[in-house]
Motif scaffolding. Structure first.
Motif, mmCIF file in Angstrom:
data_model
loop_
_atom_site.group_PDB
_atom_site.id
_atom_site.type_symbol
_atom_site.label_atom_id
_atom_site.label_comp_id
_atom_site.label_asym_id
_atom_site.label_seq_id
_atom_site.Cartn_x
_atom_site.Cartn_y
_atom_site.Cartn_z
ATOM 1 N N ARG A 56 10.824 -10.123 0.966
ATOM 2 C CA ARG A 56 10.157 -8.821 0.963
ATOM 3 C C ARG A 56 9.753 -8.435 -0.469
ATOM 4 N NH1 ARG A 56 13.954 -6.224 4.360
ATOM 5 N NH2 ARG A 56 14.851 -4.995 2.712
ATOM 6 N N PHE A 57 10.648 -8.693 -1.418
ATOM 7 C CA PHE A 57 10.343 -8.360 -2.816
ATOM 8 C C PHE A 57 9.306 -9.318 -3.388
ATOM 9 C CE2 PHE A 57 14.043 -5.739 -2.349
ATOM 10 C CZ PHE A 57 13.833 -4.685 -3.228
ATOM 11 N N GLY A 60 6.030 -8.110 -2.119
ATOM 12 C CA GLY A 60 5.649 -6.860 -2.787
ATOM 13 C C GLY A 60 5.164 -7.071 -4.209
ATOM 14 N N CYS A 61 5.518 -8.237 -4.788
ATOM 15 C CA CYS A 61 5.113 -8.555 -6.166
ATOM 16 C C CYS A 61 4.117 -9.715 -6.204
ATOM 17 C CB CYS A 61 6.351 -8.896 -6.998
ATOM 18 S SG CYS A 61 7.514 -7.525 -7.135
ATOM 19 N N THR A 68 9.058 -9.922 -9.574
ATOM 20 C CA THR A 68 10.068 -9.791 -8.515
ATOM 21 C C THR A 68 11.435 -9.491 -9.123
ATOM 22 O OG1 THR A 68 8.842 -11.317 -7.078
ATOM 23 C CG2 THR A 68 11.169 -10.955 -6.564
ATOM 24 N N LYS A 71 11.433 -5.904 -10.348
ATOM 25 C CA LYS A 71 11.451 -4.918 -9.258
ATOM 26 C C LYS A 71 12.819 -4.869 -8.594
ATOM 27 C CE LYS A 71 8.015 -3.174 -7.496
ATOM 28 N NZ LYS A 71 6.876 -2.524 -6.831
ATOM 29 N N SER A 155 5.574 -5.929 5.147
ATOM 30 C CA SER A 155 5.649 -6.612 3.848
ATOM 31 C C SER A 155 4.313 -7.240 3.458
ATOM 32 C CB SER A 155 6.759 -7.673 3.859
ATOM 33 O OG SER A 155 6.464 -8.709 4.792
ATOM 34 N N PRO A 193 9.289 -2.558 -2.780
ATOM 35 C CA PRO A 193 8.248 -3.590 -2.625
ATOM 36 C C PRO A 193 7.333 -3.246 -1.458
ATOM 37 C CG PRO A 193 10.240 -4.322 -1.521
ATOM 38 C CD PRO A 193 10.539 -2.935 -2.080
ATOM 39 N N ARG A 195 3.996 -1.891 -1.105
ATOM 40 C CA ARG A 195 2.533 -1.983 -1.049
ATOM 41 C C ARG A 195 1.903 -0.725 -0.435
ATOM 42 N NH1 ARG A 195 -0.397 -6.563 0.987
ATOM 43 N NH2 ARG A 195 -1.527 -6.434 -0.974
#
Length: 311
Positions: A56-57, A60-61, A68, A71, A155, A193, A195
């Protein structure tokens, strides 16, 4: 999802993940393991290390390993520095239950015109005046956490939020201090994360301009561009979020607020153990290599506050 990741995305979303966020299915497991190994060597961070949380992270990155790491550190740091939002999240707790039953933060089924999952936040509910903004924010964050945990598509597609201000009182507006707003914006923009794809404000009174000017000070330019004001014009809202996604109370055809609220109360109860267990994760600043971080470091508003224009 626990342990090894099993993809539940449609073919369309898998294609979108490749094109928009640089996801390479052949490298995915290696990237997840890289971040897991890095977390093991961070003495100050106690994090979830299952595939799904790390993925998920990464998503998000956009699969930047460095971003990552930054974050993840920020997410767990914010969690520990905001105990008023992240501790005592048992949905069976009397006060928590009362707030959950208000239905102030409700994810909707269906997606916006940009393909994002939609959440409606009703900040001006009459009974909300019985609780502080911190108490309401705790439940709002809980709902976002649960949605991100349960819906893999988020995600990739991101989130769009409808913020309904109708009925919001001066009691709550007064609690939206620059420090509160900076904390909320830092958490959502730097820690999550998620978006964010859009903010849709509806039923905004004239006095809200003052509060929004504070929010705007701490918003990234991209987020400012994705902010829409609809007043009380539902037709305007429907251009961003289709009627078939919205509940009947917002001119939609997707059930009632009461139906949606009941569904999410069931989901919260089903994930009670996960929510309680989640409280143990965070950072121990006494073990951080280098200088420990404080609330003033992350949420201090010196400098920012001088730029405020609240006329």
């Amino acid at each position: 999802m626990v342990g090894e990741y099993v993809c539940t995305l449609s073919e369309e979303l898998q294609k979108r993940a490749k094109e928009e966020i640089n996801e390479d299915p052949e490298r995915r497991a290696e990237d997840i393991q890289h971040i897991r190994d890095w977390l093991k060597h961070q003495p100050h961070i106690k994090a979830r290390t299952d595939d799904w949380t790390i993925l998920r992270f990464l998503r998000g990155c956009k699969f930047s390993l460095q971003r990552t790491k930054e974050k993840l550190d920020m997410f767990y740091t914010c969690k520990s520095l905001c105990p008023e939002w992240y501790k005592n999240r048992d949905p069976q707790d009397k006060k928590m239950r009362a707030i959950l039953e208000l239905g102030g933060m409700l994810p909707l089924k269906g997606r916006s015109v940009r393909g994002a999952r939609v959440v409606v936040a009703r900040l001006g509910l009459p009974a909300a005046v019985n609780f502080t903004m911190d108490e309401l924010t705790k439940v709002n964050q809980l709902m976002i956490d649960l949605l991100m945990e349960e819906d893999e598509a988020v995600s990739v597609t991101g989130l769009e939020i409808i913020i309904d201000i109708e009925g919001m009182t001066l009691t709550h507006v007064a609690q939206m201090t620059p420090v509160f707003v900076k904390k909320a914006m830092t958490m959502m923009q730097e820690g999550y994360p998620m978006r964010p794809k859009g903010l849709n404000y509806i039923n905004t009174p004239a006095a809200f301009d003052t509060v929004f000017n504070i929010f705007k000070t701490f918003m990234k330019e991209k987020m400012k561009r994705r902010t829409h004001f609809h007043g009380s014009d539902l037709d305007s809202l429907h251009k961003e979020v289709p009627k078939e996604v919205l509940p009947v109370e917002y001119g939609g055809t997707n059930g009632t607020i009461e139906d949606i609220k009941k569904y999410w109360l069931q989901r919260v109860d089903a994930r009670r153990d996960w929510l309680i267990e989640d409280e143990q994760y965070g950072v121990d600043e006494s073990k951080r290599p280098g200088k420990a971080k404080t609330s003033a470091d992350l949420f201090g508003i010196e400098g920012s506050f001088r730029k405020l224009n609240v006329d």
